[in-house]
Design a protein around this motif. Structure first.
Motif, PDB file in Angstrom:
ATOM      1  N   PRO A   2      -8.311   6.529  -5.377  1.00  0.00           N
ATOM      2  CA  PRO A   2      -8.879   5.653  -4.345  1.00  0.00           C
ATOM      3  C   PRO A   2      -9.500   6.433  -3.208  1.00  0.00           C
ATOM      4  O   PRO A   2      -9.113   7.559  -2.912  1.00  0.00           O
ATOM      5  CB  PRO A   2      -7.648   4.863  -3.865  1.00  0.00           C
ATOM      6  CG  PRO A   2      -6.485   5.751  -4.162  1.00  0.00           C
ATOM      7  CD  PRO A   2      -6.843   6.467  -5.427  1.00  0.00           C
ATOM      8  N   ASP A   3     -10.479   5.799  -2.569  1.00  0.00           N
ATOM      9  CA  ASP A   3     -11.123   6.400  -1.402  1.00  0.00           C
ATOM     10  C   ASP A   3     -10.122   6.440  -0.248  1.00  0.00           C
ATOM     11  O   ASP A   3      -9.534   5.424   0.123  1.00  0.00           O
ATOM     12  CB  ASP A   3     -12.347   5.564  -1.025  1.00  0.00           C
ATOM     13  CG  ASP A   3     -13.177   6.243   0.054  1.00  0.00           C
ATOM     14  OD1 ASP A   3     -12.816   7.347   0.488  1.00  0.00           O
ATOM     15  OD2 ASP A   3     -14.196   5.655   0.464  1.00  0.00           O
ATOM     16  N   ILE A   4      -9.940   7.626   0.344  1.00  0.00           N
ATOM     17  CA  ILE A   4      -8.909   7.811   1.363  1.00  0.00           C
ATOM     18  C   ILE A   4      -9.323   7.220   2.710  1.00  0.00           C
ATOM     19  O   ILE A   4      -8.492   6.713   3.464  1.00  0.00           O
ATOM     20  CB  ILE A   4      -8.569   9.304   1.529  1.00  0.00           C
ATOM     21  CG1 ILE A   4      -8.038   9.867   0.202  1.00  0.00           C
ATOM     22  CG2 ILE A   4      -7.538   9.507   2.627  1.00  0.00           C
ATOM     23  CD1 ILE A   4      -6.776   9.199  -0.290  1.00  0.00           C
ATOM     24  N   ASP A   5     -10.618   7.257   3.038  1.00  0.00           N
ATOM     25  CA  ASP A   5     -11.068   6.837   4.370  1.00  0.00           C
ATOM     26  C   ASP A   5     -10.684   5.405   4.720  1.00  0.00           C
ATOM     27  O   ASP A   5     -10.140   5.162   5.809  1.00  0.00           O
ATOM     28  CB  ASP A   5     -12.581   7.030   4.489  1.00  0.00           C
ATOM     29  CG  ASP A   5     -12.958   8.505   4.626  1.00  0.00           C
ATOM     30  OD1 ASP A   5     -12.056   9.294   4.983  1.00  0.00           O
ATOM     31  OD2 ASP A   5     -14.124   8.854   4.386  1.00  0.00           O
ATOM     32  N   PRO A   6     -10.943   4.397   3.864  1.00  0.00           N
ATOM     33  CA  PRO A   6     -10.532   3.023   4.207  1.00  0.00           C
ATOM     34  C   PRO A   6      -9.020   2.888   4.365  1.00  0.00           C
ATOM     35  O   PRO A   6      -8.546   2.127   5.219  1.00  0.00           O
ATOM     36  CB  PRO A   6     -11.051   2.193   3.028  1.00  0.00           C
ATOM     37  CG  PRO A   6     -12.134   3.011   2.420  1.00  0.00           C
ATOM     38  CD  PRO A   6     -11.691   4.429   2.597  1.00  0.00           C
ATOM     39  N   ILE A   7      -8.279   3.618   3.537  1.00  0.00           N
ATOM     40  CA  ILE A   7      -6.818   3.556   3.630  1.00  0.00           C
ATOM     41  C   ILE A   7      -6.343   4.144   4.955  1.00  0.00           C
ATOM     42  O   ILE A   7      -5.490   3.582   5.647  1.00  0.00           O
ATOM     43  CB  ILE A   7      -6.182   4.310   2.441  1.00  0.00           C
ATOM     44  CG1 ILE A   7      -6.543   3.617   1.124  1.00  0.00           C
ATOM     45  CG2 ILE A   7      -4.666   4.407   2.602  1.00  0.00           C
ATOM     46  CD1 ILE A   7      -6.072   4.344  -0.113  1.00  0.00           C
ATOM     47  N   ALA A 184      -5.291  -5.356   3.758  1.00  0.00           N
ATOM     48  CA  ALA A 184      -5.992  -4.484   2.811  1.00  0.00           C
ATOM     49  C   ALA A 184      -5.349  -4.556   1.430  1.00  0.00           C
ATOM     50  O   ALA A 184      -6.046  -4.511   0.405  1.00  0.00           O
ATOM     51  CB  ALA A 184      -6.002  -3.048   3.328  1.00  0.00           C
ATOM     52  N   VAL A 185      -4.022  -4.682   1.383  1.00  0.00           N
ATOM     53  CA  VAL A 185      -3.328  -4.836   0.101  1.00  0.00           C
ATOM     54  C   VAL A 185      -3.781  -6.128  -0.586  1.00  0.00           C
ATOM     55  O   VAL A 185      -4.096  -6.143  -1.776  1.00  0.00           O
ATOM     56  CB  VAL A 185      -1.801  -4.855   0.309  1.00  0.00           C
ATOM     57  CG1 VAL A 185      -1.090  -5.251  -0.986  1.00  0.00           C
ATOM     58  CG2 VAL A 185      -1.307  -3.493   0.772  1.00  0.00           C
ATOM     59  N   GLN A 190      -6.936  -8.852  -4.790  1.00  0.00           N
ATOM     60  CA  GLN A 190      -7.935  -9.865  -5.118  1.00  0.00           C
ATOM     61  C   GLN A 190      -9.137  -9.258  -5.821  1.00  0.00           C
ATOM     62  O   GLN A 190      -9.751  -9.895  -6.688  1.00  0.00           O
ATOM     63  CB  GLN A 190      -8.394 -10.579  -3.839  1.00  0.00           C
ATOM     64  CG  GLN A 190      -7.346 -11.472  -3.202  1.00  0.00           C
ATOM     65  CD  GLN A 190      -7.025 -12.679  -4.060  1.00  0.00           C
ATOM     66  OE1 GLN A 190      -6.003 -12.716  -4.754  1.00  0.00           O
ATOM     67  NE2 GLN A 190      -7.887 -13.665  -4.025  1.00  0.00           N
ATOM     68  N   ALA A 191      -9.478  -8.013  -5.443  1.00  0.00           N
ATOM     69  CA  ALA A 191     -10.637  -7.342  -6.044  1.00  0.00           C
ATOM     70  C   ALA A 191     -10.281  -6.605  -7.329  1.00  0.00           C
ATOM     71  O   ALA A 191     -11.157  -5.997  -7.953  1.00  0.00           O
ATOM     72  CB  ALA A 191     -11.241  -6.361  -5.032  1.00  0.00           C
ATOM     73  N   GLY A 192      -9.014  -6.637  -7.736  1.00  0.00           N
ATOM     74  CA  GLY A 192      -8.593  -5.943  -8.945  1.00  0.00           C
ATOM     75  C   GLY A 192      -8.530  -4.434  -8.801  1.00  0.00           C
ATOM     76  O   GLY A 192      -8.526  -3.717  -9.803  1.00  0.00           O
ATOM     77  N   GLN A 193      -8.452  -3.935  -7.571  1.00  0.00           N
ATOM     78  CA  GLN A 193      -8.367  -2.490  -7.317  1.00  0.00           C
ATOM     79  C   GLN A 193      -6.899  -2.072  -7.272  1.00  0.00           C
ATOM     80  O   GLN A 193      -6.303  -1.857  -6.203  1.00  0.00           O
ATOM     81  CB  GLN A 193      -9.072  -2.147  -6.009  1.00  0.00           C
ATOM     82  CG  GLN A 193     -10.550  -2.496  -5.994  1.00  0.00           C
ATOM     83  CD  GLN A 193     -11.177  -2.301  -4.629  1.00  0.00           C
ATOM     84  OE1 GLN A 193     -10.520  -2.329  -3.599  1.00  0.00           O
ATOM     85  NE2 GLN A 193     -12.492  -2.099  -4.630  1.00  0.00           N
ATOM     86  N   ASP A 194      -6.292  -1.949  -8.438  1.00  0.00           N
ATOM     87  CA  ASP A 194      -4.859  -1.681  -8.514  1.00  0.00           C
ATOM     88  C   ASP A 194      -4.483  -0.321  -7.930  1.00  0.00           C
ATOM     89  O   ASP A 194      -3.409  -0.166  -7.334  1.00  0.00           O
ATOM     90  CB  ASP A 194      -4.388  -1.763  -9.973  1.00  0.00           C
ATOM     91  CG  ASP A 194      -4.483  -3.182 -10.523  1.00  0.00           C
ATOM     92  OD1 ASP A 194      -4.530  -4.125  -9.704  1.00  0.00           O
ATOM     93  OD2 ASP A 194      -4.504  -3.332 -11.759  1.00  0.00           O
ATOM     94  N   ASP A 195      -5.342   0.675  -8.091  1.00  0.00           N
ATOM     95  CA  ASP A 195      -5.008   1.997  -7.569  1.00  0.00           C
ATOM     96  C   ASP A 195      -4.963   1.983  -6.038  1.00  0.00           C
ATOM     97  O   ASP A 195      -4.073   2.586  -5.426  1.00  0.00           O
ATOM     98  CB  ASP A 195      -6.018   3.040  -8.059  1.00  0.00           C
ATOM     99  CG  ASP A 195      -7.462   2.657  -7.756  1.00  0.00           C
ATOM    100  OD1 ASP A 195      -7.712   1.464  -7.467  1.00  0.00           O
ATOM    101  OD2 ASP A 195      -8.333   3.552  -7.794  1.00  0.00           O
ATOM    102  N   VAL A 196      -5.902   1.276  -5.432  1.00  0.00           N
ATOM    103  CA  VAL A 196      -5.907   1.154  -3.972  1.00  0.00           C
ATOM    104  C   VAL A 196      -4.690   0.369  -3.504  1.00  0.00           C
ATOM    105  O   VAL A 196      -4.017   0.747  -2.532  1.00  0.00           O
ATOM    106  CB  VAL A 196      -7.202   0.470  -3.480  1.00  0.00           C
ATOM    107  CG1 VAL A 196      -7.148   0.248  -1.971  1.00  0.00           C
ATOM    108  CG2 VAL A 196      -8.412   1.309  -3.845  1.00  0.00           C
ATOM    109  N   ALA A 197      -4.392  -0.734  -4.198  1.00  0.00           N
ATOM    110  CA  ALA A 197      -3.247  -1.560  -3.832  1.00  0.00           C
ATOM    111  C   ALA A 197      -1.949  -0.766  -3.931  1.00  0.00           C
ATOM    112  O   ALA A 197      -1.087  -0.845  -3.041  1.00  0.00           O
ATOM    113  CB  ALA A 197      -3.180  -2.800  -4.724  1.00  0.00           C
TER     114      ALA A 197
END
Length: 226
Positions: A2-7, A184-185, A190-197
């Motif tokens: 996942p992209d670190i900046d938004p996190i 953000a979680v 909702q977007a199906g981004q499991d790695d970010v979640a």
């Protein structure tokens, strides 16, 4: 990966919101907790009940009340907009207000209990020696009650950090502006981004565990064990 900046942005925003909300509750929780612990007046129990409501009321209901109170069509929202050009809805300041209200009972209730547990004879002894009420509060009462207050503050910080329902309603989910970790979680799932979640969930869990460990360390029940 996942992209670190938004996190990182969501984490910093969550810490800022939770920190400011806890600072607000530090002042209000101590003042109101002390007043209800020491004063006797009609409606005291009713006021205690109303102030405890955010602990049991659904966050979405609190969010709706805040929308009604702070929206542009409300008297407060219209007044702030007309006189100061301030619009609270869908801002990080609205997230602070929501987090402060939701977590307030976690500061107020322990503060009141801590003040009620202070031996009044110690305050009377200081008063006999000619110490003023304000000095008694800061030199006698508050030092004896600080462990309970600090434990409540840490719990309130953790609750504010994880606030979702009321925050989403009054602040929305604007990436980089109002999107906290919990929101953000939700958006990642909702977007199906499991790695970010997964990353966000682990990060939030780690921070909350650290805060709860600190709260347990300062809990009043541990005083005798130290």
């Amino acid at each position: 990966m996942p992209d670190i900046d938004p996190i990182w942005t969501a984490l910093l925003l969550s810490l800022k919101v939770a920190g400011l909300a806890t600072a607000i509750n530090l002042v209000l929780g101590i003042a109101i907790g002390y007043a209800l612990a020491r004063l006797r007046f009609p409606g005291r129990n009713l006021l205690d009940t109303v102030l405890t409501l955010p602990m049991v009321m659904p966050p979405t209901v609190l969010g709706y009340y805040l929308l009604v109170l702070m929206g542009r069509r409300s008297w407060l929202g219209a007044w702030l907009d007309d006189h100061f050009g301030i619009t609270l809805i869908f801002t990080w300041q609205a997230a602070v207000i929501a987090a402060a209200i939701v977590s307030f009972p976690l500061v107020f209730k322990p503060a009141r209990a801590a003040f009620e547990s202070v031996d009044g004879q110690l305050e009377d002894a200081a008063r006999v020696l000619g110490t003023g009420n304000l000095s008694i509060f800061f030199r006698v009462t508050l030092p004896l009650a600080w462990r309970g207050i600090l434990a409540g503050l840490l719990l309130a910080f953790a609750r504010a950090l994880g606030e979702f329902g009321a925050t989403l309603m009054v602040a929305g989910s604007i990436p980089g502006k109002t999107q906290t970790l919990s929101i953000a979680v939700y958006e990642a799932v909702q977007a199906g981004q499991d790695d970010v979640a997964n990353t966000l969930v682990l990060l939030t869990s780690a921070v909350c565990i650290l805060v709860l460990l600190a709260a347990g360390h300062f809990a009043p029940g541990r005083i005798g064990n130290r």
